[in-house]
Design a protein around this motif. Sequence first.
Motif, PDB file in Angstrom:
ATOM      1  N   LYS A   1       0.814  -1.216   0.000  1.00 46.98           N
ATOM      2  CA  LYS A   1       0.000   0.000   0.000  1.00 46.98           C
ATOM      3  C   LYS A   1       0.851   1.271   0.000  1.00 46.98           C
ATOM      4  N   ILE A   2       2.031   1.198   0.600  1.00 45.42           N
ATOM      5  CA  ILE A   2       2.925   2.354   0.593  1.00 45.42           C
ATOM      6  C   ILE A   2       4.035   2.168  -0.438  1.00 45.42           C
ATOM      7  N   ASP A   3       4.235   0.930  -0.868  1.00 42.16           N
ATOM      8  CA  ASP A   3       5.269   0.619  -1.863  1.00 42.16           C
ATOM      9  C   ASP A   3       6.662   0.914  -1.328  1.00 42.16           C
ATOM     10  N   ARG A   4       6.889   0.521  -0.067  1.00 39.06           N
ATOM     11  CA  ARG A   4       8.199   0.669   0.550  1.00 39.06           C
ATOM     12  C   ARG A   4       8.676  -0.670   1.093  1.00 39.06           C
ATOM     13  N   GLY A   5      10.005  -0.815   1.136  1.00 43.20           N
ATOM     14  CA  GLY A   5      10.568  -2.023   1.713  1.00 43.20           C
ATOM     15  C   GLY A   5      10.448  -2.012   3.225  1.00 43.20           C
ATOM     16  N   VAL A   6      10.511  -3.184   3.816  1.00 40.77           N
ATOM     17  CA  VAL A   6      10.424  -3.300   5.264  1.00 40.77           C
ATOM     18  C   VAL A   6      11.338  -4.443   5.709  1.00 40.77           C
ATOM     19  N   THR A   7      11.983  -4.265   6.857  1.00 43.18           N
ATOM     20  CA  THR A   7      12.882  -5.277   7.404  1.00 43.18           C
ATOM     21  C   THR A   7      12.325  -5.788   8.721  1.00 43.18           C
ATOM     22  N   LYS A   8      12.330  -7.096   8.866  1.00 40.62           N
ATOM     23  CA  LYS A   8      11.819  -7.719  10.084  1.00 40.62           C
ATOM     24  C   LYS A   8      13.005  -8.075  10.981  1.00 40.62           C
ATOM     25  N   LEU A   9      13.045  -7.478  12.169  1.00 35.37           N
ATOM     26  CA  LEU A   9      14.133  -7.694  13.101  1.00 35.37           C
ATOM     27  C   LEU A   9      13.690  -8.583  14.250  1.00 35.37           C
ATOM     28  N   SER A  10      14.607  -9.387  14.751  1.00 37.27           N
ATOM     29  CA  SER A  10      14.308 -10.223  15.912  1.00 37.27           C
ATOM     30  C   SER A  10      14.637  -9.445  17.178  1.00 37.27           C
TER      31      SER A  10
END
Length: 287
Positions: A224-233
Amino acid sequence: MARKGARTIHPKVELMIEYGYILLGSAIVAIAFNLFLLPNRVASGGVSGISTILHATLGWQPAYVQWSLNIPLFIAGVVLLGKQFGVKTLVGTAFLPFVVYLTHNVAPATNDPLLGALFGGIGVGMGLGIVFRGKASTGGTDLAAQIIHKYTGLSLGTCVVLIDGLIVLTAALVFDIERALYALIALFVTSKTIDFVQVGFGYSKMAMIITNKEEEVRHAILHKIDRGVTKLSAYGGYTDCERPVLMCVVGQAEFTKLKQLVKNIDPSAFVVVMDAAEVLGEGFKRV
């Protein structure tokens, strides 16, 4: 899905652009010096500040003073620090005094020292920022600071402050304390303008999102925003349970949309927002 980055530029074209930056930036610094700083006796550090003091006291042409200091400092830098400065720094070192000489007869833009300090600082900062974009410098006392840093162990920032501070102090003794204060204003404005030219006003926002609905939020950011995202632990400090954190960077215009999106999906989400002065990579500036 992230936006695609810009196409790479041919090395020769990129080199031509960098030399263009150096020439343009040096010319802007020189013109700002002759229009604002020199006529108002604002010696805001550096070789230009020394030339301002010598012009006022001995009548020496600033361009000649700058050449006589810049070229030997460049040679000393190459001998003592190595050849990392290269031809581009030599171009800036020689071209800036040349434009000072060409424009030395221009009429002052103002005879108000405060306006001279403000707009001179803006002009010098803009010019230096453009030169730095060309991966070069205009030499001068920056090289002297690097030499002192190497042989004394003092930090580079301390060396720069010491040299510029000595020049401003000399201006206070030669002129008066007010001129030294104007010089400090010009130095401050120059540093802030360099930052603006380097990173611009377009600060991005980095958001750290802790939510129990991380998959829904992640999917919404991507599509919906067309941005990357990183999932952190990560682990909760109280529960010691694993709590994934989503990290994403968005532009200013997209930040409100991101906040509303997270709020709609998980009103209880914990969001930490920070300014990101410069972001390099796909979807932002080219590295």
